[in-house]
Design a protein around this motif. Structure first.
Motif, PDB file in Angstrom:
ATOM      1  N   SER A  41       0.813  -1.133   0.076  1.00 59.64           N
ATOM      2  CA  SER A  41      -0.209   0.090  -0.112  1.00 59.64           C
ATOM      3  C   SER A  41       0.773   1.252  -0.029  1.00 59.64           C
ATOM      4  O   SER A  41       0.550   2.322  -0.807  1.00 59.64           O
ATOM      5  CB  SER A  41      -0.951   0.016   1.182  1.00 59.64           C
ATOM      6  OG  SER A  41      -1.986  -0.988   1.199  1.00 59.64           O
ATOM      7  N   ASP A 161      -5.747  -0.753  -4.916  1.00 57.08           N
ATOM      8  CA  ASP A 161      -5.229  -1.556  -3.642  1.00 57.08           C
ATOM      9  C   ASP A 161      -6.105  -2.207  -3.010  1.00 57.08           C
ATOM     10  O   ASP A 161      -7.144  -1.805  -2.575  1.00 57.08           O
ATOM     11  CB  ASP A 161      -4.615  -0.305  -2.753  1.00 57.08           C
ATOM     12  CG  ASP A 161      -3.743  -0.752  -1.500  1.00 57.08           C
ATOM     13  OD1 ASP A 161      -3.476  -2.328  -1.328  1.00 57.08           O
ATOM     14  OD2 ASP A 161      -3.452  -0.018  -0.757  1.00 57.08           O
ATOM     15  N   GLU A 162      -6.033  -3.548  -3.288  1.00 52.07           N
ATOM     16  CA  GLU A 162      -6.901  -4.628  -2.683  1.00 52.07           C
ATOM     17  C   GLU A 162      -8.328  -4.120  -3.056  1.00 52.07           C
ATOM     18  O   GLU A 162      -9.076  -4.249  -1.841  1.00 52.07           O
ATOM     19  CB  GLU A 162      -6.489  -4.776  -1.231  1.00 52.07           C
ATOM     20  CG  GLU A 162      -5.380  -5.157  -0.898  1.00 52.07           C
ATOM     21  CD  GLU A 162      -5.122  -6.102   0.522  1.00 52.07           C
ATOM     22  OE1 GLU A 162      -5.846  -6.668   0.996  1.00 52.07           O
ATOM     23  OE2 GLU A 162      -3.899  -6.140   0.920  1.00 52.07           O
TER      24      GLU A 162
END
Ligand code: ADP
Ligand code: MG
Length: 240
Positions: A41, A161-162
């Motif tokens: 991240s 991001d995810e």
């Protein structure tokens, strides 16, 4: 399109990114995997300057990420980002959520922005939800709206991001399908995900991070069948 050279990032004494070098070509899809806390991240946040780097350099489309001002705002608009939490404006309709950026930041004509927004909602498969509020949509629909909102700024690079980590399992594929579509259209993408099926299907390259370092960077076929490092093999044995 993205050049990362010798990037280090510290939070206090904590050395979170260690000598990161990464190149992402135009149209390339790079999937970043790795254990929790490995710096995935933070790397994404450095790429669109939500975080500053401690040392090293990041260039987007040949331009060094600048420190401040209008130039920074413009470069940031070139890099769209989609997070695990959708961060839609709860008191605005889905259509407004997508159209407001181009109107206020992009200075686009209101009518044109709304027409473009509707087109983007069609592209992510939720045009019929345009007049609703975020809370009236499923998680998968909200995340697709968030992707449409990012695309509305006409980014040249998209960071994810995810994006599916907060979704119920049955909604994961509708979001991944949109991302696979974007990849097929040639969007340059950096995707942090635990969805190894997506990595196999859409990635041109898989980057494995551990303890702030890039440990491997390989074609998915190579990575999934013949990861070289013990750390990557150990990680794969837990997620596959
Ligand atoms: P990942 O996304 O791979 O799980 P992160 O990039 O979120 O990893 O975090 C990497 C490391 O940096 C972790 O040890 C985390 O605790 C630390 N970290 C992340 N953000 C901050 C912050 N704003 N302040 C201090 N430490 C942070
Ligand atoms: Mg993370």
């Amino acid at each position: 399109m993205i050049e990362v050279r010798g990037v280090n990032k510290y939070f206090g004494d904590h050395h979170v990114l260690r000598d990161i070098d990464l190149d992402v070509a135009a149209g390339e899809v790079v999937v970043i995997v790795g254990p929790s806390g490995s710096g995935k991240s933070t790397l994404c946040r450095c790429l669109n300057r939500l975080e500053t780097v401690s040392s090293g350099e990041i260039r987007i489309d040949g331009r060094t990420l600048p420190g401040e001002g209008r130039e920074l705002a413009r470069l940031r608009a070139e890099v769209g980002m989609v997070f695990q939490s959708f961060n839609l404006f709860g008191h605005r309709t889905i259509l407004d959520n997508v159209a407001l950026g181009p109107i206020h930041v992009g200075k686009k004509d209101r009518k044109q922005a709304r027409a473009d927004a509707l087109e983007l909602l069609e592209r992510v498969g939720i045009a019929e939800q345009a007049g609703k509020y975020p809370a009236q949509l499923s998680g998968g629909q909200q995340q697709r709206a968030a992707i449409a909102r990012s695309l509305a700024m006409r980014p040249t690079v998209m960071l994810f991001d995810e994006p599916t980590s907060a979704l119920d399992p049955e909604m994961v594929s509708e979001v991944l399908d949109v991302m696979v579509g974007l990849a097929a259209e040639g969007m340059t993408m950096v995707v942090v995900t635990h969805e190894m099926g997506f990595a196999r299907r859409a990635a041109d390259r898989v980057v494995f991070m551990d303890e702030g370092q890039i440990v491997e960077s390989d074609h998915p076929d190579t990575f999934f069948t013949g990861a070289r490092s013990e750390r990557a093999r150990s990680f794969l044995s837990k997620v596959l």
